[in-house]
Design an enzyme around this catalytic site. Sequence first.
Site, PDB file in Angstrom:
ATOM      1  N   ASP A  69       0.589  -1.654  -0.039  1.00  0.00           N
ATOM      2  CA  ASP A  69      -0.244  -0.088  -0.008  1.00  0.00           C
ATOM      3  C   ASP A  69       0.737   1.227  -0.002  1.00  0.00           C
ATOM      4  OD1 ASP A  69      -2.099  -1.876   0.076  1.00  0.00           O
ATOM      5  OD2 ASP A  69      -2.492  -1.313   2.437  1.00  0.00           O
ATOM      6  N   ARG A  70       0.673   2.548  -0.382  1.00  0.00           N
ATOM      7  CA  ARG A  70       0.906   3.261  -0.503  1.00  0.00           C
ATOM      8  C   ARG A  70       1.702   3.968   1.422  1.00  0.00           C
ATOM      9  NH1 ARG A  70      -1.865   8.499  -3.372  1.00  0.00           N
ATOM     10  NH2 ARG A  70       0.480   9.359  -2.187  1.00  0.00           N
TER      11      ARG A  70
END
Length: 257
Positions: A72-73
């Site tokens: 995930d970012r």
Amino acid sequence: MALRRIPGVRAICDFQVIDESPDWIVVDKPAPLMVHPANGSREPTLLSGLEVLLAAELAGGRGGLSILTRLDRETSGLVLVAKHAAAAKALSVPLASRTAFKGYHAISHGWPSWDEMVVDGPLRRAGEVKESRIWLRQCVDPGGKPATTHFRVLKRFEKEARPFCLLRCVPETGRTHQIRAHLEHVGHPLVGDKIYGTDGSAYLAQMEDGLDEVHARALLLSRQALHAAELALEWEGEVHRWECPMARDLARFLGAA
């Protein structure tokens, strides 16, 4: 009086190369750098940065880059990337067969009553079983896909008279948001998580027009406290192991930097 909005965190494509061969590269991705472009965004991504870094090799015509361990970012840490199609196919085998090892460090709320725990909790999209304003949100449900995570407490500490702990998390499976959903399920959600352990309003606010001061103060960190710290797999008959230190923002929260 309207609440002041907190400016969004800007992603900078400043990843660090941990190890490299003619077939693959391992990097330490910072948060909140996205791995792939999404929804027409013009933000920098890990993929675009790697394409610049490896432009000469890619010009050889062996195929494009394949990111094999996606994050995930808002998760920092190790990402394995194949440099060509043949390497991507070969490296996918240990990842798909679960013979590869992945270890994460997480900072969660509270002090668990246990030192070690295995959470065997099937996961499915929350909106399939109850009302959820967040499409990606997962929940533990008997009708979900099998998901197992091993947790071990590394450190218990206090900050401003509130209890927190540092955990080592080892997922056996690779479901969406697995560690985050499992930690919420056992009552110790990640610090800074905008979806799990909350009503999700912080995530929705960020998607719409940015966090307000109330949400930002409640979160304690601008992103979820999850870091991909360890990775190991076999390549051409040799086991490769990689580690990277905890990201600076998480180390500061721990008081280690």
